[in-house]
Motif scaffolding. Structure first.
Motif, PDB file in Angstrom:
ATOM      1  N   ASP A 209       0.819  -1.221   0.000  1.00  0.00           N
ATOM      2  CA  ASP A 209       0.000   0.000   0.000  1.00  0.00           C
ATOM      3  C   ASP A 209       0.850   1.266   0.000  1.00  0.00           C
TER       4      ASP A 209
ATOM      5  N   ASP B   2       2.350   4.620  -0.494  1.00  0.00           N
ATOM      6  CA  ASP B   2       1.831   5.854  -1.078  1.00  0.00           C
ATOM      7  C   ASP B   2       3.004   6.646  -1.643  1.00  0.00           C
TER       8      ASP B   2
ATOM      9  N   ALA C   3       4.764   8.641  -5.346  1.00  0.00           N
ATOM     10  CA  ALA C   3       4.594   9.188  -6.689  1.00  0.00           C
ATOM     11  C   ALA C   3       5.940   9.683  -7.195  1.00  0.00           C
TER      12      ALA C   3
ATOM     13  N   GLU D  38       4.064   9.550   0.781  1.00  0.00           N
ATOM     14  CA  GLU D  38       2.958   9.996   1.642  1.00  0.00           C
ATOM     15  C   GLU D  38       2.784  11.507   1.564  1.00  0.00           C
ATOM     16  N   GLY D  39       2.913  12.032   0.343  1.00  0.00           N
ATOM     17  CA  GLY D  39       2.691  13.446   0.093  1.00  0.00           C
ATOM     18  C   GLY D  39       3.851  14.364   0.413  1.00  0.00           C
TER      19      GLY D  39
ATOM     20  N   ARG E 217       2.756  -3.893  -6.697  1.00  0.00           N
ATOM     21  CA  ARG E 217       2.711  -2.433  -6.534  1.00  0.00           C
ATOM     22  C   ARG E 217       3.260  -1.742  -7.781  1.00  0.00           C
TER      23      ARG E 217
END
Length: 227
Positions: A64, A66, A68, A83-84, A116
């Motif tokens: 999972d 997170d 990018a 996670e941002g 993933r």
């Protein structure tokens, strides 16, 4: 239909990262830096205080994750978001490398990251940077490129990169490290470094970045002209 994937595989220092970023920007596609994933899992496990000996817990975190990858504009490095939060600088530190080594040996984590990576496939397409993208992760990719360069040339590039940062480095030492890593990567049992049977082979030893980019764009046009 499943969005298309372009796989760029090859050894460290061959220019994969730069090429993938240029392609992602040119095409407007998503970017996957698969080599960063184990570092990111290690960082996430450390952040959330997950026991590194708890294989299933670390695997669940990997599944999972997170994350990018955002290609930078021309001349700028890509950014990595966990996670941002932008962790691009922290990602390449020696400390993060040690965290990555702790999670990379866990089979359940490797399996979780396989799925993933496949989850990164989104419209309009994906440019995937790694070592086994075309052979293991995306074997049905319509375009697989295996980008390489001589160990001597890759050592020279790395030497210049580190010297430009002000680091004290030895070219002979760098060359040996690259040769040793090549040997480990090509001889490992799981996902050894090798070109896919249908990969386009490009040796960048005597080619500039733009020359490699144009060569791959020609292959892209041949395969995706209809789109």
């Amino acid at each position: 239909m499943t969005p298309p994937v372009i796989c760029i595989d090859g050894p460290s220092g061959s220019g994969k990262g730069t090429l993938c970023q240029m392609l992602a920007l040119k095409l407007g596609w998503h970017l996957l830096d698969s080599g960063a994933l184990y570092r990111l899992v290690g960082m996430a496990a450390d952040k959330h205080q997950v026991d590194f000996t708890d294989e299933q817990a670390v695997a669940a975190l990997a599944a999972d994750l997170d994350v990018a990858f955002l290609p930078g504009q021309a001349g700028e490095p890509s950014r990595v978001m966990l996670e941002g939060v932008d962790v691009s600088g922290e990602l390449r530190t020696e400390t993060t490398g040690l965290l990555a080594s702790k999670v990379a040996v866990l089979p359940a984590v490797r399996q979780a990251l396989l799925q993933r990576q496949r989850d990164f496939v989104q419209a309009p397409g994906l440019v995937a940077d790694g070592r086994d993208m075309g052979t293991v992760v995306f074997p049905d990719s319509p375009l697989k490129v295996f980008l390489t360069a001589s160990a001597e040339e890759r050592a020279r590039r790395r030497y210049k990169q580190l010297k430009d940062k002000g680091d004290s480095v030895n070219l002979a030492t760098l060359l040996k490290e690259i040769q040793d890593r090549d040997r480990r990567d090509s001889e490992r049992e799981h996902s050894p470094l090798k070109p896919a049977d249908d990969a386009v082979l490009i040796d960048s030893s005597s080619l500039g970045v733009e020359q490699v980019f144009e060569r791959v764009l020609t292959e892209v046009s041949a395969r995706f002209s209809a789109s």
